[in-house]
Design a protein around this motif. Structure first.
Motif, PDB file in Angstrom:
ATOM      1  N   LYS A   1      -4.394 -18.204  10.845  1.00 17.10           N
ATOM      2  CA  LYS A   1      -4.187 -17.259  11.811  1.00 17.10           C
ATOM      3  C   LYS A   1      -5.063 -17.167  13.055  1.00 17.10           C
ATOM      4  N   PHE A   2      -6.056 -17.812  13.235  1.00 11.62           N
ATOM      5  CA  PHE A   2      -6.901 -18.000  14.410  1.00 11.62           C
ATOM      6  C   PHE A   2      -6.452 -18.916  15.150  1.00 11.62           C
ATOM      7  N   GLN A   3      -5.860 -20.133  14.420  1.00  8.35           N
ATOM      8  CA  GLN A   3      -5.341 -21.080  15.302  1.00  8.35           C
ATOM      9  C   GLN A   3      -4.023 -20.670  16.174  1.00  8.35           C
ATOM     10  N   VAL A   4      -3.316 -19.914  15.447  1.00 12.09           N
ATOM     11  CA  VAL A   4      -2.025 -19.445  16.136  1.00 12.09           C
ATOM     12  C   VAL A   4      -2.627 -18.448  17.304  1.00 12.09           C
ATOM     13  N   GLN A   5      -3.391 -17.488  16.771  1.00 14.95           N
ATOM     14  CA  GLN A   5      -3.840 -16.685  18.115  1.00 14.95           C
ATOM     15  C   GLN A   5      -4.384 -17.587  19.132  1.00 14.95           C
ATOM     16  N   LYS A   6      -5.190 -18.577  19.030  1.00 11.22           N
ATOM     17  CA  LYS A   6      -5.508 -19.346  20.086  1.00 11.22           C
ATOM     18  C   LYS A   6      -4.276 -20.019  20.901  1.00 11.22           C
ATOM     19  N   LEU A   7      -3.140 -20.461  20.242  1.00 12.03           N
ATOM     20  CA  LEU A   7      -2.028 -20.806  21.026  1.00 12.03           C
ATOM     21  C   LEU A   7      -1.268 -19.665  21.667  1.00 12.03           C
ATOM     22  N   VAL A   8      -1.492 -18.644  21.194  1.00 12.65           N
ATOM     23  CA  VAL A   8      -0.867 -17.308  21.777  1.00 12.65           C
ATOM     24  C   VAL A   8      -1.720 -17.114  23.123  1.00 12.65           C
ATOM     25  N   LYS A   9      -3.003 -17.465  23.406  1.00 10.35           N
ATOM     26  CA  LYS A   9      -3.920 -17.294  24.281  1.00 10.35           C
ATOM     27  C   LYS A   9      -3.426 -18.325  25.535  1.00 10.35           C
ATOM     28  N   HIS A  10      -3.014 -19.703  24.638  1.00  5.86           N
ATOM     29  CA  HIS A  10      -2.787 -20.804  25.646  1.00  5.86           C
ATOM     30  C   HIS A  10      -1.189 -20.543  26.428  1.00  5.86           C
ATOM     31  N   LEU A  11      -0.430 -19.593  25.693  1.00  9.17           N
ATOM     32  CA  LEU A  11       0.682 -19.333  26.102  1.00  9.17           C
ATOM     33  C   LEU A  11       1.100 -18.984  27.571  1.00  9.17           C
TER      34      LEU A  11
ATOM     35  N   GLN B   1       1.668 -24.270  29.154  1.00 15.47           N
ATOM     36  CA  GLN B   1       2.624 -22.954  28.752  1.00 15.47           C
ATOM     37  C   GLN B   1       3.741 -23.764  28.030  1.00 15.47           C
ATOM     38  N   LEU B   2       4.458 -24.603  28.612  1.00 17.38           N
ATOM     39  CA  LEU B   2       5.627 -25.445  27.936  1.00 17.38           C
ATOM     40  C   LEU B   2       5.199 -26.056  26.814  1.00 17.38           C
ATOM     41  N   LYS B   3       3.872 -26.901  26.892  1.00 17.16           N
ATOM     42  CA  LYS B   3       3.497 -27.493  25.417  1.00 17.16           C
ATOM     43  C   LYS B   3       3.406 -26.339  24.512  1.00 17.16           C
ATOM     44  N   THR B   4       2.639 -25.397  24.718  1.00 12.51           N
ATOM     45  CA  THR B   4       2.213 -24.527  23.751  1.00 12.51           C
ATOM     46  C   THR B   4       3.545 -23.797  23.050  1.00 12.51           C
ATOM     47  N   ILE B   5       4.395 -23.521  23.977  1.00  4.95           N
ATOM     48  CA  ILE B   5       5.614 -22.830  23.322  1.00  4.95           C
ATOM     49  C   ILE B   5       6.350 -23.768  22.251  1.00  4.95           C
ATOM     50  N   ARG B   6       6.431 -25.116  22.703  1.00  2.63           N
ATOM     51  CA  ARG B   6       7.116 -26.227  21.951  1.00  2.63           C
ATOM     52  C   ARG B   6       6.477 -26.252  20.535  1.00  2.63           C
ATOM     53  N   LYS B   7       5.089 -26.241  20.776  1.00  2.00           N
ATOM     54  CA  LYS B   7       3.994 -26.404  19.539  1.00  2.00           C
ATOM     55  C   LYS B   7       4.621 -25.331  18.464  1.00  2.00           C
ATOM     56  N   LEU B   8       4.666 -23.917  18.915  1.00  2.00           N
ATOM     57  CA  LEU B   8       4.777 -23.040  18.477  1.00  2.00           C
ATOM     58  C   LEU B   8       6.376 -22.962  17.466  1.00  2.00           C
ATOM     59  N   GLU B   9       7.549 -23.788  18.167  1.00  2.00           N
ATOM     60  CA  GLU B   9       8.400 -23.677  17.626  1.00  2.00           C
ATOM     61  C   GLU B   9       8.369 -24.861  16.657  1.00  2.00           C
ATOM     62  N   ILE B  10       7.641 -25.914  16.812  1.00  6.11           N
ATOM     63  CA  ILE B  10       7.528 -26.728  15.624  1.00  6.11           C
ATOM     64  C   ILE B  10       6.927 -26.142  14.263  1.00  6.11           C
ATOM     65  N   LEU B  11       5.788 -25.262  14.565  1.00  8.35           N
ATOM     66  CA  LEU B  11       5.145 -24.864  13.584  1.00  8.35           C
ATOM     67  C   LEU B  11       5.966 -23.904  12.626  1.00  8.35           C
TER      68      LEU B  11
ATOM     69  N   LYS C   1      12.185 -11.841  35.096  1.00  6.54           N
ATOM     70  CA  LYS C   1      11.362 -11.407  36.170  1.00  6.54           C
ATOM     71  C   LYS C   1      11.251 -12.552  37.387  1.00  6.54           C
ATOM     72  N   GLN C   2      10.754 -13.853  36.658  1.00  6.33           N
ATOM     73  CA  GLN C   2      10.376 -14.795  37.317  1.00  6.33           C
ATOM     74  C   GLN C   2      11.476 -15.727  37.614  1.00  6.33           C
ATOM     75  N   GLY C   3      12.813 -15.662  37.161  1.00  7.12           N
ATOM     76  CA  GLY C   3      13.962 -16.590  37.379  1.00  7.12           C
ATOM     77  C   GLY C   3      13.888 -17.700  36.836  1.00  7.12           C
ATOM     78  N   GLN C   4      13.039 -17.880  35.864  1.00  7.57           N
ATOM     79  CA  GLN C   4      12.594 -19.304  35.113  1.00  7.57           C
ATOM     80  C   GLN C   4      13.229 -19.522  33.853  1.00  7.57           C
ATOM     81  N   ILE C   5      13.914 -20.531  33.825  1.00  6.78           N
ATOM     82  CA  ILE C   5      14.414 -21.090  32.306  1.00  6.78           C
ATOM     83  C   ILE C   5      13.506 -21.912  31.510  1.00  6.78           C
ATOM     84  N   ASP C   6      12.763 -22.624  31.961  1.00  4.00           N
ATOM     85  CA  ASP C   6      12.167 -23.391  31.193  1.00  4.00           C
ATOM     86  C   ASP C   6      11.247 -22.893  29.855  1.00  4.00           C
ATOM     87  N   GLY C   7      11.494 -23.310  28.902  1.00  2.33           N
ATOM     88  CA  GLY C   7      10.869 -22.561  27.634  1.00  2.33           C
ATOM     89  C   GLY C   7      11.637 -21.587  27.006  1.00  2.33           C
ATOM     90  N   LEU C   8      12.852 -21.321  27.477  1.00  3.03           N
ATOM     91  CA  LEU C   8      13.458 -20.097  26.951  1.00  3.03           C
ATOM     92  C   LEU C   8      14.147 -20.544  25.624  1.00  3.03           C
TER      93      LEU C   8
END
Length: 383
Positions: free
Chosen positions: A77-87, A93-103, A132-139
Motif C-alpha cells: 500500500k505504501f508503494q502505491v501511495q508514493k505513486l499517487v503522490k508522483h501523479l 506524471q505520464l510515466k507514473t500513470i503508465r506504471k499504475l496501469e501495468i500494476l 479543465k486543461q484540455g489535455q489528452i495525454d494519459g487519459l
C-alpha cells in the motif's frame, strides 16, 4: 511453484494460485485445512522452499528445465501511495500513470492495494484535470486503470458531491479525437455506467444536449460490445425524464438504435434497445423519427417471439404506440409488408402472457379494416 508463500494456516502455496483463490474466486478458507483465511491475511514468502526449487531447476538444466527467477517483492500500500503522490508531478506524471496501469493489470492483490490507497479517486481527479486543461495525454492509461479497478460505490457518491465536473469531463472525452478511440470511449461508457448506477441515476436527471450527442456519436463511430451495452444502460437510465427523452431524440438516438438493431446484436442488447425505443416512442418526435427509418418496423417486429419475453413486451408496446398515434396508411401497409401483422396474429396462437395477447388483439382490432384481406387473418377471426 514459482513464488511459494505460506498462509497463516501453515500451508504453502504458489502465490499466484492462492491469490486467485482468495481474490478472484472470493474464497475465505484455506484450500487444504478449510480453516478461515481472510483476504487481508499475510502470505509469507517461503524462501527456503523457493531456494530448493531453484537448486533443483539448476541441477536439471540439462533436461531443459529453466531456473525460476527470484520473485520481486510484492507491491504494498505504501508503494502505491508514493505513486499517487508522483501523479501530480508534471515531469513524471505520464510515466507514473503508465506504471499504475501495468500494476493494475498484474493481479488482484495489486488492485486491492490500489483501491485502499485511493487510486480510483486519483484517476477521477486526473480525468477532470485533463478536461479543465484540455489535455489528452494519459487519459487512455487512466481509463485503463479504472477498467481494472472496481470503484467502491460509496467513494463514487462522495466524489460526485466533491466534484460536480465529472459528467461534463466524461462527455468531453466522448467528443475528443484521440488514438485508440474505441478502447478509450468504451472505457468511458463503462465508467459512466458505474457512476450512474452508484448514484441511482439522479446525476443524469438534468443532462445537457452534449451528453446525449456524445453517446450517439460513439455508437455511430463504433465501440466494443461491452461499451455498447454500457451506453445503452446509460440511455435507458436517462429515459424516465421527459426532458431527457426530447434531447435523446434530437441527438438522433432513435435512428442509431434502429441501425444497431438491424445488425442482429445479442439478445441482451436487443432488450436494451427495445427498452429505450419504447420510452422514446412515447413522445411525438420520437415516433416521427422511428417511422422515418425505413427499417424500423421490420427491426422491431422480427424480434417478437425470437428473443425473450422482455423483448416481446417492449416490441408489442412500441408497435401499439405507432399504430395508435402514427398509424398512417403507409405505416399500416409497411407493417403488413414486413410481417408485423403476421407476428401479432402469431401471438394469439402461442403460449405467452395474456396481457400481450390482449394488446395484440387491440392493435389488430384497431386496424382490422386495413388488414382484413391479409392471409394471416384466416386463423384469427376471434379478434
Amino acid at each position: 511453484m514459482k513464488d511459494p508463500v505460506t498462509a497463516i494456516t501453515g500451508i504453502t502455496y504458489d502465490r499466484e494460485s492462492i491469490e486467485q483463490w482468495l481474490f478472484t474466486s472470493k474464497n475465505t478458507t484455506c484450500p487444504v485445512t478449510k480453516q478461515p483465511l481472510p483476504k487481508d491475511s499475510d502470505l509469507t514468502p517461503n524462501h527456503t522452499l523457493r531456494r530448493l526449487i531453484q537448486a533443483w531447476c539448476t541441477q536439471n538444466a540439462s533436461h531443459g528445465i529453466d531456473r525460476i527467477p527470484t520473485p520481486k517483492p510484492p507491491l504494498d500500500k505504501f508503494q502505491v501511495q508514493k505513486l499517487v503522490k508522483h501523479l501530480w508531478q508534471p515531469e513524471i506524471q505520464l510515466k507514473t500513470i503508465r506504471k499504475l496501469e501495468i500494476l493494475a493489470a498484474e493481479n488482484e492483490r495489486n488492485r486491492k492495494y490500489m483501491v485502499e490507497a485511493g487510486v480510483p479517486k486519483a484517476m477521477l481527479i486526473f480525468i477532470v484535470t485533463c478536461f479543465k486543461q484540455g489535455q489528452i495525454d494519459g487519459l487512455e492509461e487512466a481509463f485503463g486503470v479504472l477498467n481494472f479497478i472496481k470503484i467502491p460505490s460509496a467513494e463514487t457518491k462522495q466524489f460526485l458531491v466533491e466534484n460536480v465536473h465529472i459528467i461534463e469531463s466524461l462527455t468531453w472525452v466522448l467528443c475528443c479525437e484521440m488514438k485508440n478511440h474505441v478502447t478509450v470511449k468504451s472505457h468511458t461508457m463503462l465508467l459512466l455506467k458505474t457512476i450512474i448506477e452508484a448514484t441511482n441515476s439522479s446525476v443524469i436527471e438534468r443532462s445537457k444536449p452534449e451528453f446525449f450527442n456524445g453517446i450517439v456519436r460513439v455508437l455511430r463511430s463504433g465501440i466494443t460490445q461491452q461499451g455498447i451495452k454500457a451506453a445503452l444502460h446509460v440511455l435507458l437510465e436517462a429515459c424516465p425524464w421527459g426532458r431527457n427523452k426530447i434531447l435523446m431524440v434530437e441527438a438522433g438516438t432513435v435512428f442509431e438504435l434502429i441501425e444497431l438493431e438491424l445488425g442482429f446484436p445479442e439478445n441482451r442488447t436487443t432488450e436494451l434497445i427495445l427498452g429505450i425505443l419504447f420510452h422514446l416512442c412515447s413522445c411525438p418526435d420520437g415516433r416521427a423519427q422511428f417511422i422515418s427509418h425505413r427499417g424500423s418496423i421490420a427491426a422491431v417486429s422480427t424480434r417478437i417471439l425470437r428473443v425473450s419475453a422482455t423483448a416481446d413486451d417492449r416490441a408489442v408496446l412500441i408497435l401499439s404506440m405507432i399504430c395508435k398515434f402514427s398509424g398512417t396508411y403507409m405505416v399500416l401497409q409497411e407493417m403488413l409488408k414486413v410481417g408485423a401483422v403476421s407476428k401479432l396474429c402469431s401471438l394469439l396462437q402461442v403460449d405467452c402472457a395474456q396481457y400481450l395477447k390482449d394488446k395484440a388483439k387491440e392493435i389488430l382490432r384497431l386496424h382490422f379494416e386495413e388488414w382484413k384481406d391479409s392471409p394471416c387473418f384466416g386463423g384469427s377471426q376471434g379478434i
